[in-house]
Design a protein around this motif. Structure first.
Motif, PDB file in Angstrom:
ATOM      1  N   ALA A   1       3.167  12.014   3.105  1.00  0.00           N
ATOM      2  CA  ALA A   1       1.900  12.503   2.561  1.00  0.00           C
ATOM      3  C   ALA A   1       0.723  11.649   3.002  1.00  0.00           C
ATOM      4  O   ALA A   1      -0.384  12.149   3.197  1.00  0.00           O
ATOM      5  CB  ALA A   1       1.985  12.548   1.030  1.00  0.00           C
ATOM      6  N   GLY A   2       0.942  10.367   3.183  1.00  0.00           N
ATOM      7  CA  GLY A   2      -0.143   9.476   3.559  1.00  0.00           C
ATOM      8  C   GLY A   2      -0.659   9.691   4.960  1.00  0.00           C
ATOM      9  O   GLY A   2      -1.826   9.386   5.268  1.00  0.00           O
ATOM     10  N   LEU A   3       0.181  10.248   5.831  1.00  0.00           N
ATOM     11  CA  LEU A   3      -0.227  10.450   7.215  1.00  0.00           C
ATOM     12  C   LEU A   3      -1.306  11.518   7.346  1.00  0.00           C
ATOM     13  O   LEU A   3      -2.011  11.571   8.357  1.00  0.00           O
ATOM     14  CB  LEU A   3       0.975  10.820   8.073  1.00  0.00           C
ATOM     15  N   HIS A   4      -1.445  12.335   6.332  1.00  0.00           N
ATOM     16  CA  HIS A   4      -2.489  13.370   6.369  1.00  0.00           C
ATOM     17  C   HIS A   4      -3.875  12.751   6.551  1.00  0.00           C
ATOM     18  O   HIS A   4      -4.724  13.302   7.259  1.00  0.00           O
ATOM     19  CB  HIS A   4      -2.443  14.188   5.067  1.00  0.00           C
TER      20      HIS A   4
ATOM     21  N   THR B   1       8.892   2.404   7.204  1.00  0.00           N
ATOM     22  CA  THR B   1       8.083   3.031   6.157  1.00  0.00           C
ATOM     23  C   THR B   1       8.924   4.128   5.500  1.00  0.00           C
ATOM     24  O   THR B   1      10.116   4.268   5.775  1.00  0.00           O
ATOM     25  CB  THR B   1       6.802   3.638   6.750  1.00  0.00           C
ATOM     26  N   LEU B   2       8.265   4.932   4.658  1.00  0.00           N
ATOM     27  CA  LEU B   2       8.960   6.035   3.994  1.00  0.00           C
ATOM     28  C   LEU B   2       8.697   7.362   4.690  1.00  0.00           C
ATOM     29  O   LEU B   2       8.968   8.424   4.147  1.00  0.00           O
ATOM     30  CB  LEU B   2       8.505   6.126   2.526  1.00  0.00           C
ATOM     31  N   VAL B   3       8.159   7.292   5.908  1.00  0.00           N
ATOM     32  CA  VAL B   3       7.852   8.516   6.648  1.00  0.00           C
ATOM     33  C   VAL B   3       9.141   9.242   7.023  1.00  0.00           C
ATOM     34  O   VAL B   3      10.091   8.625   7.518  1.00  0.00           O
ATOM     35  CB  VAL B   3       7.045   8.184   7.916  1.00  0.00           C
TER      36      VAL B   3
ATOM     37  N   LYS C   1       2.323  15.652  10.614  1.00  0.00           N
ATOM     38  CA  LYS C   1       0.934  15.238  10.367  1.00  0.00           C
ATOM     39  C   LYS C   1       0.340  14.542  11.590  1.00  0.00           C
ATOM     40  O   LYS C   1      -0.873  14.438  11.723  1.00  0.00           O
ATOM     41  CB  LYS C   1       0.893  14.269   9.169  1.00  0.00           C
ATOM     42  N   LEU C   2       1.199  14.031  12.450  1.00  0.00           N
ATOM     43  CA  LEU C   2       0.721  13.264  13.591  1.00  0.00           C
ATOM     44  C   LEU C   2       0.370  14.139  14.784  1.00  0.00           C
ATOM     45  O   LEU C   2      -0.150  13.649  15.783  1.00  0.00           O
ATOM     46  CB  LEU C   2       1.791  12.253  14.034  1.00  0.00           C
ATOM     47  N   SER C   3       0.624  15.424  14.696  1.00  0.00           N
ATOM     48  CA  SER C   3       0.440  16.290  15.854  1.00  0.00           C
ATOM     49  C   SER C   3      -1.006  16.345  16.327  1.00  0.00           C
ATOM     50  O   SER C   3      -1.278  16.691  17.470  1.00  0.00           O
ATOM     51  CB  SER C   3       0.927  17.707  15.534  1.00  0.00           C
TER      52      SER C   3
ATOM     53  N   ILE D   1       0.830  -1.196   0.000  1.00  0.00           N
ATOM     54  CA  ILE D   1       0.000   0.000   0.000  1.00  0.00           C
ATOM     55  C   ILE D   1       0.871   1.255   0.000  1.00  0.00           C
ATOM     56  O   ILE D   1       2.018   1.244   0.443  1.00  0.00           O
ATOM     57  CB  ILE D   1      -0.949   0.015   1.204  1.00  0.00           C
ATOM     58  N   THR D   2       0.298   2.360  -0.493  1.00  0.00           N
ATOM     59  CA  THR D   2       1.022   3.621  -0.647  1.00  0.00           C
ATOM     60  C   THR D   2       0.208   4.759  -0.039  1.00  0.00           C
ATOM     61  O   THR D   2      -0.866   4.559   0.532  1.00  0.00           O
ATOM     62  CB  THR D   2       1.282   3.924  -2.127  1.00  0.00           C
ATOM     63  N   ASN D   3       0.695   5.960  -0.217  1.00  0.00           N
ATOM     64  CA  ASN D   3      -0.001   7.137   0.295  1.00  0.00           C
ATOM     65  C   ASN D   3      -1.426   7.240  -0.243  1.00  0.00           C
ATOM     66  O   ASN D   3      -2.356   7.595   0.481  1.00  0.00           O
ATOM     67  CB  ASN D   3       0.771   8.406  -0.080  1.00  0.00           C
ATOM     68  N   GLU D   4      -1.601   6.933  -1.526  1.00  0.00           N
ATOM     69  CA  GLU D   4      -2.907   7.085  -2.154  1.00  0.00           C
ATOM     70  C   GLU D   4      -3.969   6.196  -1.496  1.00  0.00           C
ATOM     71  O   GLU D   4      -5.144   6.558  -1.418  1.00  0.00           O
ATOM     72  CB  GLU D   4      -2.817   6.761  -3.643  1.00  0.00           C
ATOM     73  N   GLY D   5      -3.578   5.047  -1.015  1.00  0.00           N
ATOM     74  CA  GLY D   5      -4.546   4.138  -0.415  1.00  0.00           C
ATOM     75  C   GLY D   5      -5.021   4.572   0.950  1.00  0.00           C
ATOM     76  O   GLY D   5      -6.090   4.146   1.414  1.00  0.00           O
ATOM     77  N   MET D   6      -4.287   5.447   1.604  1.00  0.00           N
ATOM     78  CA  MET D   6      -4.610   5.844   2.965  1.00  0.00           C
ATOM     79  C   MET D   6      -5.926   6.597   3.074  1.00  0.00           C
ATOM     80  O   MET D   6      -6.531   6.660   4.140  1.00  0.00           O
ATOM     81  CB  MET D   6      -3.479   6.694   3.535  1.00  0.00           C
ATOM     82  N   VAL D   7      -6.402   7.135   1.969  1.00  0.00           N
ATOM     83  CA  VAL D   7      -7.673   7.857   1.999  1.00  0.00           C
ATOM     84  C   VAL D   7      -8.820   6.948   2.419  1.00  0.00           C
ATOM     85  O   VAL D   7      -9.811   7.397   2.995  1.00  0.00           O
ATOM     86  CB  VAL D   7      -7.958   8.497   0.615  1.00  0.00           C
ATOM     87  N   GLY D   8      -8.682   5.635   2.178  1.00  0.00           N
ATOM     88  CA  GLY D   8      -9.723   4.685   2.559  1.00  0.00           C
ATOM     89  C   GLY D   8      -9.835   4.490   4.057  1.00  0.00           C
ATOM     90  O   GLY D   8     -10.816   3.892   4.535  1.00  0.00           O
ATOM     91  N   LEU D   9      -8.869   4.980   4.813  1.00  0.00           N
ATOM     92  CA  LEU D   9      -8.859   4.779   6.267  1.00  0.00           C
ATOM     93  C   LEU D   9      -9.334   5.992   7.034  1.00  0.00           C
ATOM     94  O   LEU D   9      -9.569   5.903   8.246  1.00  0.00           O
ATOM     95  CB  LEU D   9      -7.432   4.425   6.731  1.00  0.00           C
ATOM     96  N   LYS D  10      -9.492   7.132   6.375  1.00  0.00           N
ATOM     97  CA  LYS D  10      -9.754   8.376   7.090  1.00  0.00           C
ATOM     98  C   LYS D  10     -11.076   8.365   7.856  1.00  0.00           C
ATOM     99  O   LYS D  10     -11.240   9.086   8.833  1.00  0.00           O
ATOM    100  CB  LYS D  10      -9.714   9.572   6.122  1.00  0.00           C
TER     101      LYS D  10
END
Length: 579
Positions: free
Chosen positions: A391-394, A410-412, A419-421, A364-373
């Motif tokens: 970018a995915g942490l947003h 990861t690539l963070v 983004k985690l704040s 999975i990549t940054n683009e897939g993270m939108v499914g978790l929001k």
């Protein structure tokens, strides 16, 4: 007095059968067993009940009897609950021996839980069996009891719970005894090589069985047919039985009351999973390591009561993952080490009750993270070893209930840490990524609720450690293989909630670091392997009276000096690894 002195038999289903919560077994060796025992109670602890609560008069009497146990030949004239209380005291203090066991002959004791006792063998079984119809629960796990000893239980016909895990000398011959114990509701015989298909024929008579644990019994292939009539079964564990296959699954299709089924690490395939479609009450299904693919998700999707599904290391890919969207009651989903991609994550957005999601080593990549929001109830999220970056942490910054977040490998990078704040309730964070730096640590300081922080192989220096002191609730801290010096360790001396500290492979640390650590009196585990700590610095550890594990491999500390420290100042220390 009722059954107040007896252990409850109705609270064990969540863990190993008849085990006390948190207990573990590392093998049959007596030396290993003693490592797991709590420290002997001091006289002051006994007087205060060990937890600041004054013991009852009966408890004080039981403790005194335990101290003078050699003076007593029989307790058979005492009320059952008093005998039970004395017996429990001997077991829990690890004082029960064969000679003292004899005093409990014919005492009508209800619960005999000897799973952590040393020396249990056939000769003990005569006294155990003398309890007759009073005996309701028995645990002889890890013992040297043989078939002959087990067969002495023939008169204990009201036995409800029986556990003999790791009993290497019990075989099909001993199992035949079970046909006389039709009142059994819970049976556990984990890790037994002597039980085969033939022995399992006896199981057909256990019509009241509700919980059956056959984990790591490698020779039971073909024997599950004998449990197909046990319609009261609620929980079945056949994990790691090796040869369990699709043919065996037919026998499970009629067990319609099953709510928990563990099939992990067997040879079950998609065809075998199809036999489970009628198990409408199934709540927990573990298929980790099985040869199933996304094609099985069609059969799984009809199990609409599922709240926990484990597909770890299965050949799951995107095709068929749309069926996951039908499991709207899921709270735990493990897809770790599968072949899913961002496409699969899109089907998870409707699983709004999810609390734990494991995506370790998925594609999975940054683009897939939108499914978790939208998964606002998530408490645990594992993204380790994925291609997720800053970018995915947003997309997960709004998951305010997160307690555990794993971003290992990861690539963070530093920019992503900002983004985690917003994840202010985070309690556990794994940042063993290769690109986490001091700047990233500084951006985490708003996460004041952290209780576990893992910075394995992170590029953290003393500057980064200056920000870690903000996490006053930290219980576990791991900063291994980094660039920490004694100056960095100084910043953690105010973290008084710490119980586990691992700063191994920081080669610049010296005895000065031990001086800073000396005030962390709640420490239970300390690892400073691969550092420059010496024998002279060990004196700083004397205040750490709760320390049970101390690892100083590849340091300047000798075996002799560590043993001196153990004997003189650290009575609870049971695991030591000197340099």
């Amino acid at each position: 007095m009722g059954a107040s002195c007896s252990r409850r038999r109705d609270t064990q289903a969540g863990g190993d059968l008849l085990r006390k919560a948190g207990s573990k077994k590392y093998g049959k060796s007596a030396s290993w067993k003693w490592l797991l025992y709590p420290s002997p109670r001091s006289s002051s602890a006994e007087l205060n009940g060990g937890d600041g609560i004054s013991p009852s008069l009966m408890e004080l009497c039981a403790r005194r009897i335990r101290q003078d146990i050699k003076l007593y030949r029989s307790f058979s004239m005492l009320p059952r609950d008093i005998s039970q209380l004395i017996f429990n005291e001997l077991v829990e203090s690890h004082s029960l021996m064969e000679s003292s066991l004899e005093a409990f002959r014919d005492c009508a004791i209800q619960d005999i839980l000897l799973g952590e006792c040393i020396g249990v063998k056939d000769s003990w079984m005569e006294t155990i069996s003398s309890q007759g119809e009073s005996l309701l629960s028995l645990d002889i796990s890890g013992s040297d009891v043989t078939d002959d000893g087990l067969n002495l239980l023939g008169d204990c016909v009201r036995l409800q719970m029986l556990s003999f895990d790791d009993c290497e000398q019990i075989s099909d011959c001993g199992i035949r005894l079970l046909s006389r114990l039709s009142n059994l509701t819970c049976l556990s015989l984990k890790r037994n090589d002597g039980i085969t298909k033939e022995g399992m024929k006896t199981f057909a008579d256990l019509i009241n069985l509700e919980n059956l644990d056959l984990e790591k019994c490698p020779r039971i292939h073909g024997g599950l047919i004998y449990i197909k009539g046990l319609t009261k079964l609620v929980s079945l564990n056949i994990k790691c039985c090796n040869r369990i296959s699709d043919e065996d699954m037919k026998a499970l299709s009629g067990l319609t009351n099953l709510s928990k089924l563990d099939l992990s690490y067997n040879k079950v395939t998609d065809a075998g999973i199809a036999y489970l479609e009628g198990l409408s009450k199934l709540n927990t299904l573990n298929l980790a390591g099985c040869h199933v693919t996304a094609a099985s998700l069609g059969s799984i999707s009809v199990l609409t009561e599922l709240s926990c599904l484990n597909l770890y290391r299965c050949a799951i890919s995107d095709e068929g993952c749309e069926n996951l969207a039908k499991l709207v009651k899921l709270k735990t989903l493990n897809l770790g080490f599968s072949n899913i991609t961002d496409k699969c994550l899109a089907h998870l957005k409707g699983l709004v009750l999810l609390e734990d999601l494991i995506l370790d080593s998925c594609k999975i990549t940054n683009e897939g993270m939108v499914g978790l929001k939208g998964l606002l109830l998530l408490k645990t999220l594992d993204l380790s070893d994925t291609d997720v970056g800053s970018a995915g942490l947003h997309y997960i910054s709004g998951l305010c209930h997160l307690e555990t977040l794993n971003l290992g490998f990861t690539l963070v990078s530093d920019s992503g840490m900002n983004k985690l704040s917003g994840i202010v309730s985070l309690k556990s964070l794994n940042l063993d990524a290769r690109q986490i730096t001091d700047v990233g640590i500084s951006s985490l300081t708003s996460l004041t609720g952290l209780t576990h922080l893992d910075l394995f192989q992170a590029r953290v220096t003393d500057f980064g450690m200056s920000h870690i002191r903000c996490f006053k609730e930290l219980q576990s801290l791991e900063v291994c293989g980094g660039l920490i010096t004694d100056a960095g360790v100084k910043h953690i001396k105010s973290l008084l909630s710490l119980t586990h500290l691992n700063m191994s492979q920081n080669s610049a640390l010296t005895d000065k670091a031990l001086q800073y650590i000396s005030g962390l009196t709640g420490l239970v585990s300390l690892n400073l392997s691969g550092t420059r700590v010496t024998n002279a610095g060990l004196r700083h550890l004397k205040p750490l009276k709760l320390l049970r594990s101390l690892h100083l491999d590849a340091s300047g500390v000798s075996v002799t000096e560590m043993k001196k420290l153990q004997l003189a100042a650290l009575p609870n220390l049971i695991s030591i690894r000197p340099g």
